[in-house]
Design a protein around this motif. Structure first.
Motif, mmCIF file in Angstrom:
data_model
loop_
_atom_site.group_PDB
_atom_site.id
_atom_site.type_symbol
_atom_site.label_atom_id
_atom_site.label_comp_id
_atom_site.label_asym_id
_atom_site.label_seq_id
_atom_site.Cartn_x
_atom_site.Cartn_y
_atom_site.Cartn_z
ATOM 1 N N GLY A 150 -22.627 -7.302 27.326
ATOM 2 C CA GLY A 150 -22.103 -6.281 28.157
ATOM 3 C C GLY A 150 -20.548 -5.815 27.639
ATOM 4 N N ALA A 151 -20.139 -6.505 26.499
ATOM 5 C CA ALA A 151 -18.569 -6.001 25.857
ATOM 6 C C ALA A 151 -18.889 -4.727 25.015
ATOM 7 C CB ALA A 151 -18.179 -7.195 25.091
ATOM 8 N N ALA A 152 -18.001 -4.254 24.745
ATOM 9 C CA ALA A 152 -18.122 -3.044 23.683
ATOM 10 C C ALA A 152 -16.817 -3.075 22.750
ATOM 11 C CB ALA A 152 -18.064 -1.756 24.659
ATOM 12 N N THR A 153 -17.244 -2.442 21.752
ATOM 13 C CA THR A 153 -16.145 -2.226 20.742
ATOM 14 C C THR A 153 -15.457 -0.885 20.599
ATOM 15 O OG1 THR A 153 -17.221 -4.188 19.333
ATOM 16 C CG2 THR A 153 -15.756 -2.566 18.206
ATOM 17 N N LEU A 154 -14.434 -0.635 20.381
ATOM 18 C CA LEU A 154 -13.656 0.636 20.396
ATOM 19 C C LEU A 154 -13.361 0.657 18.857
ATOM 20 C CD1 LEU A 154 -12.248 3.013 22.170
ATOM 21 C CD2 LEU A 154 -10.232 1.695 21.548
ATOM 22 N N VAL A 155 -14.144 1.706 17.983
ATOM 23 C CA VAL A 155 -14.117 2.054 16.850
ATOM 24 C C VAL A 155 -13.370 3.452 16.694
ATOM 25 C CG1 VAL A 155 -15.347 2.441 14.708
ATOM 26 C CG2 VAL A 155 -16.243 0.728 16.560
ATOM 27 N N VAL A 156 -12.173 3.433 15.910
ATOM 28 C CA VAL A 156 -11.296 4.747 15.466
ATOM 29 C C VAL A 156 -11.714 4.973 14.138
ATOM 30 C CG1 VAL A 156 -9.021 5.723 15.438
ATOM 31 C CG2 VAL A 156 -9.602 4.151 17.098
ATOM 32 N N THR A 157 -12.130 6.484 13.884
ATOM 33 C CA THR A 157 -12.591 6.635 12.471
ATOM 34 C C THR A 157 -11.722 7.757 12.364
ATOM 35 O OG1 THR A 157 -14.752 5.824 12.670
ATOM 36 C CG2 THR A 157 -14.301 7.161 10.828
ATOM 37 N N LEU A 158 -10.860 7.880 11.298
ATOM 38 C CA LEU A 158 -10.060 9.356 10.800
ATOM 39 C C LEU A 158 -10.701 9.537 9.589
ATOM 40 C CD1 LEU A 158 -6.656 7.146 11.301
ATOM 41 C CD2 LEU A 158 -7.957 8.456 13.261
ATOM 42 N N THR A 159 -10.866 11.093 9.389
ATOM 43 C CA THR A 159 -11.618 11.798 8.387
ATOM 44 C C THR A 159 -10.915 12.815 8.030
ATOM 45 O OG1 THR A 159 -13.240 12.851 9.781
ATOM 46 C CG2 THR A 159 -13.907 10.723 8.823
ATOM 47 N N GLY A 160 -10.884 13.232 6.717
ATOM 48 C CA GLY A 160 -10.260 14.370 6.136
ATOM 49 C C GLY A 160 -8.724 14.242 5.984
ATOM 50 N N LEU A 161 -8.499 13.071 5.648
ATOM 51 C CA LEU A 161 -7.076 12.702 5.191
ATOM 52 C C LEU A 161 -6.804 13.074 3.828
ATOM 53 C CD1 LEU A 161 -7.104 9.436 6.998
ATOM 54 C CD2 LEU A 161 -5.462 11.062 7.719
ATOM 55 N N PRO A 162 -5.661 13.770 3.146
ATOM 56 C CA PRO A 162 -5.435 14.273 2.291
ATOM 57 C C PRO A 162 -5.174 13.269 1.101
ATOM 58 C CG PRO A 162 -3.456 14.687 3.590
ATOM 59 C CD PRO A 162 -4.470 14.060 4.480
ATOM 60 N N SER A 163 -4.603 12.066 1.355
ATOM 61 C CA SER A 163 -4.216 11.169 0.350
ATOM 62 C C SER A 163 -4.281 9.639 0.761
ATOM 63 C CB SER A 163 -2.558 11.470 -0.173
ATOM 64 O OG SER A 163 -1.921 11.246 0.787
ATOM 65 N N PRO A 164 -4.221 8.662 0.002
ATOM 66 C CA PRO A 164 -4.388 7.262 0.189
ATOM 67 C C PRO A 164 -3.039 6.903 1.278
ATOM 68 C CG PRO A 164 -4.664 7.538 -1.957
ATOM 69 C CD PRO A 164 -4.277 9.089 -1.710
ATOM 70 N N GLY A 165 -1.818 7.684 1.116
ATOM 71 C CA GLY A 165 -0.738 7.471 1.648
ATOM 72 C C GLY A 165 -0.639 8.080 3.083
ATOM 73 N N ALA A 166 -1.396 9.232 3.198
ATOM 74 C CA ALA A 166 -1.723 9.829 4.574
ATOM 75 C C ALA A 166 -2.652 8.813 5.313
ATOM 76 C CB ALA A 166 -2.154 11.085 4.611
ATOM 77 N N SER A 167 -3.691 8.301 4.471
ATOM 78 C CA SER A 167 -4.292 7.566 5.059
ATOM 79 C C SER A 167 -3.988 6.229 5.848
ATOM 80 C CB SER A 167 -5.608 7.017 4.091
ATOM 81 O OG SER A 167 -6.552 6.217 4.695
ATOM 82 N N THR A 168 -3.318 5.721 5.101
ATOM 83 C CA THR A 168 -2.262 4.658 5.485
ATOM 84 C C THR A 168 -1.480 4.799 6.645
ATOM 85 O OG1 THR A 168 -2.392 3.403 3.189
ATOM 86 C CG2 THR A 168 -0.858 2.468 4.825
ATOM 87 N N GLU A 169 -0.784 5.728 6.670
ATOM 88 C CA GLU A 169 0.193 6.152 7.786
ATOM 89 C C GLU A 169 -0.748 6.544 8.851
ATOM 90 O OE1 GLU A 169 3.019 9.795 8.580
ATOM 91 O OE2 GLU A 169 3.134 8.759 6.453
ATOM 92 N N ALA A 170 -1.788 7.277 9.053
ATOM 93 C CA ALA A 170 -2.543 7.833 9.939
ATOM 94 C C ALA A 170 -3.125 6.403 10.851
ATOM 95 C CB ALA A 170 -3.805 8.727 9.698
#
Length: 185
Positions: A150-170
């Protein structure tokens, strides 16, 4: 050069050492093929050998190869943008988890500063989503996925980031938001 963390699971699942995959890639002319064509060849090979979840592993092998030859960085998508994700399992049921996330997102000033516009909600019996755009223009999908008991997992996915640095920061900003949220659960 660091070892790609994808390789050991690929070798286990496909029952084939990485050097054999590299020879396979040479044999199909992968250096001159796009992502989709490589993945199709790999899928056909995995299906021929009876590998379970051939589609999943075809993508994994293809991405690992693209990273190996320098065509793609970790987290980079075929279109050149980057993706980041994080997940946390909670004791809440799937519907309750998304309801509480939605209420939190509407009330948390820091999260409101990250998201732009009204979120869209959707769902099925297998997964529920809260989707938005970030102020920086990348897409955000927050999913609630059921787990055993009965538990659940919260999954956050960020797409369309312009660079590795932007990905890390987001990823850091959204991880902080999820941590704040979990403090209310």
């Amino acid at each position: 050069m660091a070892t790609n963390p994808r390789i050991a699971p690929i070798e286990r699942a496909t029952q084939r050492p990485w050097d054999e995959w590299l020879r396979f890639m040479d044999a199909i002319g992968a250096a001159d093929l796009d992502h989709g064509r490589i993945a199709q060849h790999v899928h056909d090979e995995l299906a021929r050998t009876g590998t379970e979840s051939a589609g999943w592993w075809a993508q994994s092998v293809t991405v690992a190869y693209e990273q190996h030859v320098g065509r793609r960085l970790p987290g980079q998508q075929p279109d050149g943008t980057f993706q980041a994700s994080m997940s946390r399992t909670t004791p809440l049921a799937m519907a309750e988890l998304l309801e509480r996330w939605t209420a939190f997102a509407a009330a948390d000033p820091e999260l409101q500063a990250l998201a732009a516009g009204e979120p869209r909600l959707s769902g099925t019996e297998r997964r529920m989503h809260w989707r938005s755009r970030a102020g920086d223009g990348y897409a955000v999908a927050v999913a609630s996925e059921p787990r055993a008991g009965g538990a659940a997992t919260l999954v956050v996915t960020l797409t369309g980031l312009p660079s590795p640095g932007a990905s890390t920061e987001a990823r850091e900003r959204w991880t902080a938001a999820v941590t704040r949220f979990l403090g209310t659960v």
